[in-house]
Write a protein that holds these residues in place. Structure first.
Motif, PDB file in Angstrom:
ATOM      1  N   LEU A  58      92.691  26.980   1.865  1.00 28.21           N
ATOM      2  CA  LEU A  58      92.628  25.533   1.693  1.00 28.21           C
ATOM      3  C   LEU A  58      91.184  25.063   1.590  1.00 28.21           C
ATOM      4  CD1 LEU A  58      95.423  24.375   4.121  1.00 28.21           C
ATOM      5  CD2 LEU A  58      95.389  24.071   1.654  1.00 28.21           C
ATOM      6  N   ALA A  59      90.289  25.746   2.305  1.00 26.19           N
ATOM      7  CA  ALA A  59      88.878  25.342   2.271  1.00 26.19           C
ATOM      8  C   ALA A  59      88.303  25.498   0.866  1.00 26.19           C
ATOM      9  CB  ALA A  59      88.082  26.171   3.272  1.00 26.19           C
ATOM     10  N   ALA A  60      88.881  26.434   0.099  1.00 23.28           N
ATOM     11  CA  ALA A  60      88.403  26.608  -1.273  1.00 23.28           C
ATOM     12  C   ALA A  60      88.620  25.341  -2.087  1.00 23.28           C
ATOM     13  CB  ALA A  60      89.118  27.776  -1.929  1.00 23.28           C
ATOM     14  N   MET A  61      89.545  24.472  -1.626  1.00 19.35           N
ATOM     15  CA  MET A  61      89.759  23.204  -2.309  1.00 19.35           C
ATOM     16  C   MET A  61      89.001  22.092  -1.610  1.00 19.35           C
ATOM     17  SD  MET A  61      93.847  23.478  -2.706  1.00 19.35           S
ATOM     18  CE  MET A  61      94.046  22.374  -4.068  1.00 19.35           C
ATOM     19  N   GLY A  62      88.227  22.454  -0.600  1.00 18.48           N
ATOM     20  CA  GLY A  62      87.536  21.446   0.174  1.00 18.48           C
ATOM     21  C   GLY A  62      88.494  20.657   1.054  1.00 18.48           C
ATOM     22  N   PHE A  63      89.590  21.293   1.453  1.00 18.21           N
ATOM     23  CA  PHE A  63      90.638  20.600   2.208  1.00 18.21           C
ATOM     24  C   PHE A  63      90.849  21.276   3.550  1.00 18.21           C
ATOM     25  CE2 PHE A  63      94.285  17.806   2.269  1.00 18.21           C
ATOM     26  CZ  PHE A  63      95.179  18.426   3.115  1.00 18.21           C
ATOM     27  N   THR A  64      90.996  20.445   4.591  1.00 21.97           N
ATOM     28  CA  THR A  64      91.371  21.009   5.884  1.00 21.97           C
ATOM     29  C   THR A  64      92.565  20.238   6.414  1.00 21.97           C
ATOM     30  OG1 THR A  64      89.740  19.562   6.897  1.00 21.97           O
ATOM     31  CG2 THR A  64      89.133  21.872   6.656  1.00 21.97           C
ATOM     32  N   ARG A  65      93.409  20.942   7.173  1.00 22.37           N
ATOM     33  CA  ARG A  65      94.575  20.280   7.740  1.00 22.37           C
ATOM     34  C   ARG A  65      94.139  19.427   8.931  1.00 22.37           C
ATOM     35  NH1 ARG A  65      98.387  25.029   6.661  1.00 22.37           N
ATOM     36  NH2 ARG A  65      99.341  24.301   4.742  1.00 22.37           N
ATOM     37  N   ASP A  66      95.057  18.576   9.389  1.00 21.96           N
ATOM     38  CA  ASP A  66      94.810  17.783  10.594  1.00 21.96           C
ATOM     39  C   ASP A  66      94.496  18.699  11.761  1.00 21.96           C
ATOM     40  OD1 ASP A  66      96.862  14.800  10.742  1.00 21.96           O
ATOM     41  OD2 ASP A  66      94.715  15.120  10.594  1.00 21.96           O
ATOM     42  N   GLY A  67      93.438  18.435  12.465  1.00 23.72           N
ATOM     43  CA  GLY A  67      93.100  19.284  13.602  1.00 23.72           C
ATOM     44  C   GLY A  67      92.159  20.409  13.232  1.00 23.72           C
ATOM     45  N   CYS A  68      91.664  20.421  11.988  1.00 24.17           N
ATOM     46  CA  CYS A  68      90.674  21.426  11.581  1.00 24.17           C
ATOM     47  C   CYS A  68      89.513  20.712  10.922  1.00 24.17           C
ATOM     48  CB  CYS A  68      91.262  22.385  10.544  1.00 24.17           C
ATOM     49  SG  CYS A  68      92.445  23.529  11.213  1.00 24.17           S
ATOM     50  N   ARG A  69      88.326  21.294  11.026  1.00 25.39           N
ATOM     51  CA  ARG A  69      87.205  20.730  10.286  1.00 25.39           C
ATOM     52  C   ARG A  69      86.234  21.859   9.918  1.00 25.39           C
ATOM     53  NH1 ARG A  69      84.439  17.722  15.426  1.00 25.39           N
ATOM     54  NH2 ARG A  69      83.633  19.615  16.419  1.00 25.39           N
ATOM     55  N   ILE A  70      85.593  21.689   8.761  1.00 28.22           N
ATOM     56  CA  ILE A  70      84.609  22.678   8.321  1.00 28.22           C
ATOM     57  C   ILE A  70      83.308  22.383   9.065  1.00 28.22           C
ATOM     58  CG2 ILE A  70      83.345  23.604   6.366  1.00 28.22           C
ATOM     59  CD1 ILE A  70      85.624  22.766   4.585  1.00 28.22           C
ATOM     60  N   SER A  71      82.847  23.352   9.835  1.00 32.68           N
ATOM     61  CA  SER A  71      81.689  23.081  10.676  1.00 32.68           C
ATOM     62  C   SER A  71      80.407  23.704  10.150  1.00 32.68           C
ATOM     63  CB  SER A  71      81.935  23.589  12.099  1.00 32.68           C
ATOM     64  OG  SER A  71      82.340  24.947  12.058  1.00 32.68           O
ATOM     65  N   GLY A  72      80.503  24.519   9.111  1.00 35.22           N
ATOM     66  CA  GLY A  72      79.265  25.093   8.602  1.00 35.22           C
ATOM     67  C   GLY A  72      79.493  25.913   7.356  1.00 35.22           C
ATOM     68  N   GLY A  73      78.419  26.263   6.675  1.00 33.78           N
ATOM     69  CA  GLY A  73      78.524  27.113   5.505  1.00 33.78           C
ATOM     70  C   GLY A  73      78.548  26.309   4.226  1.00 33.78           C
ATOM     71  N   GLU A  74      78.730  27.030   3.116  1.00 34.10           N
ATOM     72  CA  GLU A  74      78.609  26.403   1.809  1.00 34.10           C
ATOM     73  C   GLU A  74      79.798  26.812   0.960  1.00 34.10           C
ATOM     74  OE1 GLU A  74      74.594  26.298  -0.612  1.00 34.10           O
ATOM     75  OE2 GLU A  74      75.827  28.049  -1.131  1.00 34.10           O
ATOM     76  N   ILE A  75      80.382  25.871   0.241  1.00 32.28           N
ATOM     77  CA  ILE A  75      81.464  26.188  -0.699  1.00 32.28           C
ATOM     78  C   ILE A  75      81.069  25.624  -2.044  1.00 32.28           C
ATOM     79  CG2 ILE A  75      83.921  26.013  -1.165  1.00 32.28           C
ATOM     80  CD1 ILE A  75      84.289  25.090   1.725  1.00 32.28           C
ATOM     81  N   VAL A  76      80.897  26.512  -3.049  1.00 29.39           N
ATOM     82  CA  VAL A  76      80.475  26.039  -4.368  1.00 29.39           C
ATOM     83  C   VAL A  76      81.508  26.452  -5.396  1.00 29.39           C
ATOM     84  CG1 VAL A  76      78.698  26.138  -6.127  1.00 29.39           C
ATOM     85  CG2 VAL A  76      78.059  26.249  -3.721  1.00 29.39           C
ATOM     86  N   PHE A  77      82.102  25.476  -6.068  1.00 32.50           N
ATOM     87  CA  PHE A  77      83.086  25.746  -7.100  1.00 32.50           C
ATOM     88  C   PHE A  77      82.508  25.357  -8.443  1.00 32.50           C
ATOM     89  CE2 PHE A  77      87.165  26.328  -8.941  1.00 32.50           C
ATOM     90  CZ  PHE A  77      87.312  25.348  -9.890  1.00 32.50           C
ATOM     91  N   ASP A  78      82.304  26.335  -9.298  1.00 29.11           N
ATOM     92  CA  ASP A  78      81.772  26.082 -10.639  1.00 29.11           C
ATOM     93  C   ASP A  78      80.556  25.165 -10.595  1.00 29.11           C
ATOM     94  OD1 ASP A  78      83.100  24.876 -13.811  1.00 29.11           O
ATOM     95  OD2 ASP A  78      81.764  26.542 -13.331  1.00 29.11           O
ATOM     96  N   GLY A  79      79.657  25.467  -9.687  1.00 26.70           N
ATOM     97  CA  GLY A  79      78.432  24.690  -9.616  1.00 26.70           C
ATOM     98  C   GLY A  79      78.522  23.428  -8.787  1.00 26.70           C
TER      99      GLY A  79
END
Lengths: 318, 544, 307
Positions: free
Chosen positions: B59-80
């Motif tokens: 789900l993080a690959a879509m920049g999405f997190t479920r309720d009760g989750c959060r992205i706390s670090g790192g980098e996600i780059v999709f096609d630039g």
């Protein structure tokens, strides 16, 4: 689609059956008394002659099933017998009051339903925000107040000693619609406050439950805007639970009306019921109870049918 | 599967991705710095046991997190595009249009209030990729490619009017609507029967190849991932264990954990000597016909179970395997037929059986969560049968409970006073076994006891059951839908379909041809750890 | 201007209540054993305030004769005396001390409401659990009977029955208890049905466990949480219903001190701008709000745990 009509027909038949049994219950409740109702009613004034007179009046000398059939046929034709207190036909006492009570109930419902739906949906959307927590606490407080408390507070605040609204609602003098709305504003407001609180909480719970569904997440994952997710995905599925909530609370409105009418001295069925219960005027009590119960059954039936119609799983079979 | 794709441009990179999850009021890290690179048109298999974090990463690959989750670090780059820095509006633009998601349960992920066609057309129309008419024509085309029946009509049905396997394919078609660059498949075939799974796997692979779409395929099933992915990445509790291209990883895994996952399927039961012809079976099911109301769920079912032998009853959902268990235990009274225990007929209704008759046959359930009373401590859960059946009290009872805990390989002092909620899935299942053993039975029914467990944990349970069988001369009836488990534990196999016994016999015979056509279908539908298995199977089936 | 002062007063009162709740929670956490401590830490300020109020009410109800300055029914002076040093809240329509009657009212109204709820709960939950566990014709018969009883709105039904049986305390308790038990039945049955389909119940049945053990050891402990919450809610309904009936003159009869009837007896004062009659009504509201806050907290925790 024909199966849906047969389903609805079954529900209607069930509703009629329920009504029939309810009438039996209301009528037959008097049989539960170990002693004789006529003696109970007369109390100190009981002499053999008066007891016999009351017995004849109520038809207590006839076997129960005969009495019931007579009563039921009378009811269907609009004859509820005569009041024990003043000998007038019960139907005369009821007719204008029924209209008044309906007016009050509809007035309150017209304000309460849209208001509580809106508040409930907003609270669900902005879950755990300050708005949500505040409205939840307020609603909880509101449903904890007895209706007469709310009524008196409103009277204290908005009527009496140069207040804006009258503290006694009456329809004397054949008023216009606007005048009627003005005079009955306080009782309607009282009812609205209590019912809105219930409805708002239930709506909020139903919507929150809905929003947790996987297909709502799927809609978001398809990149749909939040407004579209709510309107196109959540709302169509929210119809059935919301209809249920409304029906439940409108039914509650029926009983809330009783206390409110007493406080505001409003000439409605509720006031009549209370007076008749105090006087132990059986025919009137039975008649009013039957009307209230019928309204209740009708509301539940309508909710049931509407909920069935709004459920695609039932409407479109495999 | 396409060959080397490392020369194609990079589509998605994740660097040091960290995700936190909330339990009660505190946040704890559940994904600890994952790196991921995906090229255009490449299929990456994300594999791990439950709790590994695969879905969360997907789900993080879509920049999405479920309720009760959060992205706390790192980098996600999709096609630039840096997904972490981008606005929510930008991310929303990408979702459904350039990155799509296929969920595990299609039945729950389709809106019950709208037709399939409306839900298909929603994404392309709302994202401005096509207008409604074009989208409808495209839908029919895709339904055809996915080999759905009646492709021009099926779109106009509601989700509840379509079967599970078809819905899963419809959801995959819907994901393709905007021709995304990347699709995330989140365990799409886990909930399906093995024969349905084949069709869905084939359809998914076809379409991904046809449109040269990149994909992340999430699953816990090794054989499945072998068919679908170019490269495999193994996750364990939020950490990355290993990554390599499919063939190399299957042939020679490097890490111990990966090796243990691979090795799981190699456990097999030793061949048992044939049973003496005159030996009385412990349980004999004779010509059972049973059902609910007017519908017959079982028809003329017969088989025997001997001491120290395991009979595996195999079938897909609706085959009647669980119903057979209910008839044996006496919960369902059969219309015809009888159950014999040690040669004597059992009263068909459990309420008419003696306490001793009830004691001799015990049951272990699939879901340990619903099989153990959450309010009772282990001591009571295991102790109660011992108390009821064997009349043990006080010190003798406690002694027996400790004994049983040792048998199931749990430290008595540590576990005796715990509540079920304090145990893991595998441990709870062991308690279920102990509870059954406490009655000192001769016969135990294992109803899909490993189906809800991770492979390694399941392995442990199977080994334990094996050991206990030898020690206590138990007879087992093992209900399962998983043929790999059958290979591992059975002496005899009974194949059921729609309430009838299709075929039965010793295990060695069952896994060799000739077969009943259904058994053939069942056996051939089980994925194997060979990347070419699916391709070969489809070619074979097409040729017929 | 007056509106602004009223509003500020309102805010001040709310703040004071929240502060009292916070103080109560802090002290309670300090003195209670470990398990209870953990529970209390999750309590929001509203629930803490609620618990504080409930405890105060219980104390007042139990120790009423010791706390009240004057006896319940003694006529002591002129009617409708204003608030002074002797009669802190003045006198009522017959010259009895308002404050004392308010205190005794706690014992009467709350006590009777509690007894009624307990009775309703006993009947409803036993029948509901039985219906779910035994199933079959017993379940059908009971559920249909309950459906019929619930087809008449509660207040109307109770008014009907009170007309027939009169309004003594005993009939009041029995009538309301029976009507309310139908709601408890529905809930108990629905909770039990969810439990009865669990595998551990099947395992218990196959052990040959008797019906009594099945209900008390296997089903009941797992049904406690929703049942206890429901008890709180039902108490609120019963309490409000009895007050409403008394207010209408059809519930607890004079000269018994009861909050509902006290409001009715002194209602004329409101027209003169005196808020004294609103005090018993306020007392009703305060207890109900408190119970509701506590129940809401428990329900919130229960649903949260499931996620």
């Amino acid at each position: 689609m024909s199966h849906i009509w047969s389903m609805i027909a079954k529900r209607l038949a069930l509703g009629l059956l329920t009504l029939f049994i309810v009438s039996l219950l209301i009528f037959g409740a008097t049989e539960l008394l170990p002693g004789d109702f006529a003696e109970e009613f007369l109390g100190q004034a009981a002499t053999p002659e008066t007891v016999a007179a009351i017995r004849r009046e109520l038809g207590l000398d006839l076997p129960m099933h005969t009495r019931y059939i007579e009563w039921l046929t009378g009811v269907v034709q609009g004859d509820f017998g005569n009041s024990l207190s003043n000998r007038r036909p019960v139907v005369d006492l009821i007719s204008t009051r029924l209209g008044n009570t309906l007016f009050l109930a509809l007035y309150a419902a017209a304000i309460a339903v849209p208001l509580s739906l809106m508040l409930g949906i907003l609270a669900a959307l902005f879950r755990n925000s300050f708005f949500d927590r505040f409205s939840n606490a307020s609603a909880l407080t509101s449903i904890s107040f007895p209706e007469f408390f709310v009524a008196y507070i409103l009277i204290f605040w908005l009527a009496g000693r140069g207040g804006m609204f009258p503290s006694m609602a009456s329809f004397r003098g054949d008023p216009s619609l606007g005048e009627m709305l003005y005079r009955t504003f306080l009782p309607a407001l009282t009812l609205t406050l209590v019912v809105t609180a219930h409805m708002m909480r239930m709506t909020r719970a139903a919507i929150i439950n809905l929003l947790a569904s996987p297909y709502i997440e799927m809609a978001r994952l398809k990149g749909m805007k939040p407004m579209r997710v709510i309107v196109r995905h959540a709302l169509p599925n929210a119809l059935a639970p919301i209809i249920n909530v409304i029906a439940l609370n409108l039914a509650y409105l029926i009983t809330g009306v009783v206390v409110v009418e007493v406080v505001f001295v409003f000439p409605g069925l509720g006031q009549l019921m209370v007076d008749s219960v105090a006087a132990r005027d059986m025919p009137v009590v039975q008649a009013v109870a039957l009307i209230f119960a019928a309204a209740y059954v009708l509301l539940n039936l309508t909710a049931d049918v509407l909920a069935t119609l709004s459920n695609p799983r039932l409407v479109h079979r495999r | 599967m396409t060959e080397s794709t490392s020369d194609k441009p990079v589509l998605l990179t994740m660097k040091n991705l960290r995700i936190e999850g909330r339990a009660d009021e505190t946040w704890a890290e559940i994904v600890h710095g994952i790196d991921l690179t995906l090229h255009k048109g490449e299929v990456l298999g994300l594999i791990g046991e439950s709790g590994a974090g695969k879905s969360t990463v997907g789900l993080a690959a879509m920049g999405f997190t479920r309720d009760g989750c959060r992205i706390s670090g790192g980098e996600i780059v999709f096609d630039g595009i840096d997904l972490m820095q981008a606005s929510e509006a930008t991310r929303r633009e990408l979702r459904g249009k350039r990155i799509a998601y296929v969920a595990q349960s299609a039945a729950a992920s389709f809106n019950p209030a709208h037709k399939l066609m409306d839900q298909y057309c929603e994404a392309p129309v709302q994202h401005g990729v096509m207008n409604r008419d074009e989208a409808e024509r495209d839908a029919v085309d895709l339904y055809r490619r996915m080999q759905l029946p009646e492709p021009d009509v099926i779109g106009f049905r509601y989700p509840h009017q379509v079967s599970g396997g078809q819905l899963q394919r419809a959801m995959t078609a819907m994901a393709m609507a905007c021709r995304p660059d990347l699709i995330i498949f989140d365990e799409p075939t886990t909930a399906l029967d093995v024969t349905t799974q084949i069709e869905v796997l084939a359809a998914i692979r076809n379409i991904v190849e046809q449109f040269d779409t990149a994909a992340i395929y999430i699953t816990h099933d090794l054989a499945v991932v072998a068919q679908m992915a170019d490269r495999i990445k193994v996750l364990l509790k939020g950490d990355e264990v290993e990554e390599a291209d499919t063939r190399s990883m299957l042939a020679a895994p490097k890490e111990d954990y990966t090796k243990s996952l691979w090795a799981v399927r190699s456990h097999a039961r030793a061949e048992q000597p044939p049973v003496a012809a005159d030996k009385v079976p412990v349980v004999s099911v004779q010509n059972i016909t049973a059902g609910y109301g007017s519908v017959d769920v079982l028809q003329d079912v017969s088989f025997d179970i001997h001491e120290r032998r395991t009979v595996a009853v195999v079938g897909e959902s609706g085959s009647g395997k669980s119903t057979t268990a209910r008839v044996i235990t006496g919960l369902l009274v059969p219309r015809q037929g009888q159950i014999l225990f040690d040669g004597a007929t059992l009263p068909p209704d459990y309420r008419r059986r003696t306490r001793d008759q009830l004691r001799q046959a015990q049951m272990i359930y699939q879901m340990a969560d619903t099989a153990l009373n959450p309010k009772l401590r282990i001591r009571d859960l295991i102790g109660r049968p011992a108390q009821m059946y064997l009349g043990l009290q006080g010190k003798a009872l406690t002694e027996r409970i400790r004994n049983l805990l040792e048998l199931i390989e749990l430290e008595p002092d540590d576990y005796i006073d715990r509540l079920p909620s304090e145990l893991s899935g595998g441990q709870k299942q062991r308690i279920g076994i102990a509870r059954a053993l406490a009655a000192e039975p001769k016969f135990i029914i294992c109803d899909e006891v490993t189906s809800a467990l991770d492979q390694l944990v399941a392995e442990g349970i199977l080994k334990l059951l094996d050991k206990l069988q030898t020690e206590f001369d138990l007879a087992y009836m093992f209900i399962t839908h998983d043929l790999a488990t059958v290979k591992a534990i059975a002496d005899e196999v009974v194949v059921m379909k729609e309430g009838k016994v299709i075929e039965q016999g010793p295990k060695s015979e069952m896994f060799q041809p000739p077969h009943d056509p259904y058994t053939e279908l069942l056996l051939s539908s089980v994925p194997e750890m060979d990347p070419d298995w699916l391709t070969d199977l489809l070619r074979e089936r097409d040729a017929r | 201007m007056g509106f602004l002062i009223g509003f500020l007063w309102f805010v001040a009162v709310i703040a004071a209540c929240m502060a009292a709740g916070w103080l109560f929670r802090t002290i309670a956490i300090a003195v209670t054993p470990k398990g209870v401590k953990k529970e209390l830490r999750t309590a929001p300020l509203t629930a803490s305030f609620g618990m504080l109020v409930i405890i105060i009410y219980i104390i007042v109800a139990v120790f009423a004769p010791l706390i009240a300055p004057f006896p319940e029914r003694a006529v002591l002076g002129a009617e409708y005396l204003p608030w002074d040093d002797v009669h802190l809240l003045g006198t009522d329509n017959l010259g009895r001390d308002m404050l004392s009657r308010l205190i005794f009212g706690a014992r009467n109204t709350v006590g009777i409401a509690f007894a009624t709820t307990a009775l309703a709960f006993l009947i409803g939950s036993i029948l509901g659990l039985l219906a779910a566990t035994v199933g079959g014709w017993l379940d059908q018969a009971l559920s249909r009977a309950v459906d019929v009883l619930m087809a008449i709105p509660a207040l109307i039904f109770s008014l009907l029955l009170l007309t027939i049986f009169g309004t003594s305390i005993l009939t009041l308790i029995i009538v309301i208890a029976i009507i309310d038990s139908t709601r408890v039945y529905r809930l108990a049955r629905s909770v039990a049905l969810n439990i009865v389909v669990m595998d551990y119940i099947e395992a218990a049945k196959l052990r040959g466990e008797g019906l009594w053990r099945l209900i008390t050891r296997e089903i009941l402990p797992n049904a406690m949480a929703p049942l206890v919450a429901e008890f709180g809610l039902r108490f609120c309904f019963v309490f409000l219903a009895i007050s409403a009936l008394s207010f209408l003159g059809l519930g607890l009869q004079p000269p018994m001190a009861d909050w509902g009837s006290m409001v009715k007896e002194n209602a004329t004062l409101i027209a003169f701008g005196d808020i004294t009659p609103l005090l018993p009504a306020g007392a009703i509201a305060l207890l109900t709000v408190s119970v509701n806050f506590v129940v809401d907290w428990q329900l919130h925790r229960a649903s949260g745990l499931k996620e």
